[in-house]
Design a protein around this motif. Structure first.
Motif, PDB file in Angstrom:
ATOM      1  N   ASN B  36       0.841  -1.191   0.000  1.00  0.00           N
ATOM      2  CA  ASN B  36       0.000   0.000   0.000  1.00  0.00           C
ATOM      3  C   ASN B  36       0.879   1.245   0.000  1.00  0.00           C
ATOM      4  OD1 ASN B  36      -2.281  -1.775   0.474  1.00  0.00           O
ATOM      5  ND2 ASN B  36      -1.646  -1.827   2.622  1.00  0.00           N
ATOM      6  N   TYR B  89       4.713   7.182   1.560  1.00  0.00           N
ATOM      7  CA  TYR B  89       5.133   6.027   2.337  1.00  0.00           C
ATOM      8  C   TYR B  89       4.581   4.736   1.740  1.00  0.00           C
ATOM      9  CZ  TYR B  89       6.378   9.316   6.044  1.00  0.00           C
ATOM     10  OH  TYR B  89       6.942  10.345   6.778  1.00  0.00           O
ATOM     11  N   GLN B  91       3.821   0.643   2.493  1.00  0.00           N
ATOM     12  CA  GLN B  91       3.422  -0.152   3.662  1.00  0.00           C
ATOM     13  C   GLN B  91       3.205  -1.591   3.214  1.00  0.00           C
ATOM     14  OE1 GLN B  91      -0.670   0.025   4.759  1.00  0.00           O
ATOM     15  NE2 GLN B  91      -0.284  -0.027   6.969  1.00  0.00           N
ATOM     16  N   TYR B  93       2.577  -5.870   4.913  1.00  0.00           N
ATOM     17  CA  TYR B  93       2.350  -6.723   6.077  1.00  0.00           C
ATOM     18  C   TYR B  93       3.512  -7.696   6.174  1.00  0.00           C
ATOM     19  CZ  TYR B  93      -0.332  -9.162   9.638  1.00  0.00           C
ATOM     20  OH  TYR B  93      -0.757  -9.700  10.831  1.00  0.00           O
ATOM     21  N   THR B  96       6.348 -11.385  10.640  1.00  0.00           N
ATOM     22  CA  THR B  96       6.693 -11.369  12.070  1.00  0.00           C
ATOM     23  C   THR B  96       6.464 -10.015  12.723  1.00  0.00           C
ATOM     24  OG1 THR B  96       9.008 -10.891  11.562  1.00  0.00           O
ATOM     25  CG2 THR B  96       8.396 -13.196  11.831  1.00  0.00           C
ATOM     26  N   LEU B  97       6.510  -8.957  11.949  1.00  0.00           N
ATOM     27  CA  LEU B  97       6.419  -7.603  12.502  1.00  0.00           C
ATOM     28  C   LEU B  97       5.047  -6.979  12.304  1.00  0.00           C
ATOM     29  CD1 LEU B  97       9.863  -6.253  11.231  1.00  0.00           C
ATOM     30  CD2 LEU B  97       9.318  -7.166  13.501  1.00  0.00           C
ATOM     31  N   PHE B  98       4.137  -7.707  11.671  1.00  0.00           N
ATOM     32  CA  PHE B  98       2.815  -7.189  11.321  1.00  0.00           C
ATOM     33  C   PHE B  98       2.962  -6.056  10.312  1.00  0.00           C
ATOM     34  CE2 PHE B  98       0.980 -10.055  14.209  1.00  0.00           C
ATOM     35  CZ  PHE B  98       1.743 -10.053  15.357  1.00  0.00           C
ATOM     36  N   TRP B  99       2.388  -4.868  10.561  1.00  0.00           N
ATOM     37  CA  TRP B  99       2.459  -3.791   9.583  1.00  0.00           C
ATOM     38  C   TRP B  99       3.794  -3.053   9.688  1.00  0.00           C
ATOM     39  CZ3 TRP B  99      -0.711  -3.736   5.719  1.00  0.00           C
ATOM     40  CH2 TRP B  99      -2.009  -4.237   5.863  1.00  0.00           C
ATOM     41  N   PHE B 101       6.157   0.191   7.678  1.00  0.00           N
ATOM     42  CA  PHE B 101       6.183   1.292   6.732  1.00  0.00           C
ATOM     43  C   PHE B 101       7.602   1.506   6.218  1.00  0.00           C
ATOM     44  CE2 PHE B 101       2.028   3.249   6.933  1.00  0.00           C
ATOM     45  CZ  PHE B 101       1.527   2.949   8.192  1.00  0.00           C
ATOM     46  N   GLY B 103      10.551   4.319   5.111  1.00  0.00           N
ATOM     47  CA  GLY B 103      11.007   5.515   5.794  1.00  0.00           C
ATOM     48  C   GLY B 103      10.440   6.810   5.243  1.00  0.00           C
TER      49      GLY B 103
END
Lengths: 121, 110
Positions: B36, B89, B91, B93, B96-99, B101, B103
């Motif tokens: 995204n 930005y 984005q 999924y 292991t870290l979920f969402w 973004f 930098g």
């Protein structure tokens, strides 16, 4: 059309707890969507904090997990963020957002306007 | 250090085309999940402009497009306009870290 509005103290003392609420209007929080918190520290990029589902299930950013609680109150159509043991590094604009599942596959299609929280004595 | 890597800035003259890259790994962009993109103007809420790699929400002009290949994604803006000057930005999924973004990339219209 769903709208989100953050609320909470703009100033928190170091070692204290940062508490914010996101009110959902124009629709129900009891949907198939996930509800997230995102922050942006001064001069930095967006950082995902965590999310909550209507069931109360949560996912947290591993870097914040030990200090973080996100909860949902379906009766009030709102969800909340509690971040304990804050430091100056937690100073940021905090946004709440909806992870809409049906149309945009979980992307964050609706955001609050953001609220600035400063950690300072 | 962001999990997703974007160039800090890109610039172009009005009417030109700019692209923003977003490089990740096999645990995020390299999965079957979509990428995204958000546009963020100072003092405002981020705005979703691309979801699922290449889909535009209603109201986003078709001169904005997205693509994904392997562990990288790209955002392209053609016919650059002054109103496109913003931070962008990506984005994704992560398993292991979920969402996560990127930098962020500042787009400047010269």
């Amino acid at each position: 059309q769903v709208q989100l509005q953050e609320s909470g103290p703009g100033l928190v003392k170091p070692s204290g707890t940062l508490s914010l609420t996101c009110a959902v209007s124009g629709g129900s929080i009891s949907t198939n969507d996930w509800w997230s918190w995102v922050r942006q520290s001064p001069g930095k990029g967006l950082e995902w904090i965590g999310e909550v589902y209507q069931s109360g299930n949560t996912n947290y950013n591993p870097s914040l997990k030990s200090r973080l609680t996100i909860s949902i109150d379906k009766s009030k159509n709102q969800f909340s963020l509690n971040l304990k043991s804050v430091t100056a590094a937690d100073t940021a604009v905090y946004y709440c957002a909806r992870g809409e599942q049906q149309v945009v596959g979980g992307a964050f299609d609706t955001w609050g306007q953001g609220t600035m929280v400063t950690v300072s004595s | 250090q962001s999990v997703l890597t974007q160039p800090p800035s890109v610039s172009g003259a009005p009417g030109q085309r700019v692209t923003i890259s977003c490089t990740g790994s096999s645990s995020n962009i390299g999965t079957s999940n979509g990428v995204n993109w958000y546009q963020h103007l100072p003092g405002t809420a981020p705005k979703l402009i691309i979801y699922g790699n290449s889909n535009r929400p209603s109201g986003v002009p078709d001169r904005i497009s997205g693509s994904k290949s392997g562990t990288s994604a790209s955002l392209a803006i053609t016919g650059l306009q002054t109103e496109d000057e913003a931070d962008y930005y990506c984005q994704a999924y992560d398993s292991t870290l979920f969402w996560v973004f990127g930098g962020g990339t500042k787009v400047t219209v010269l």
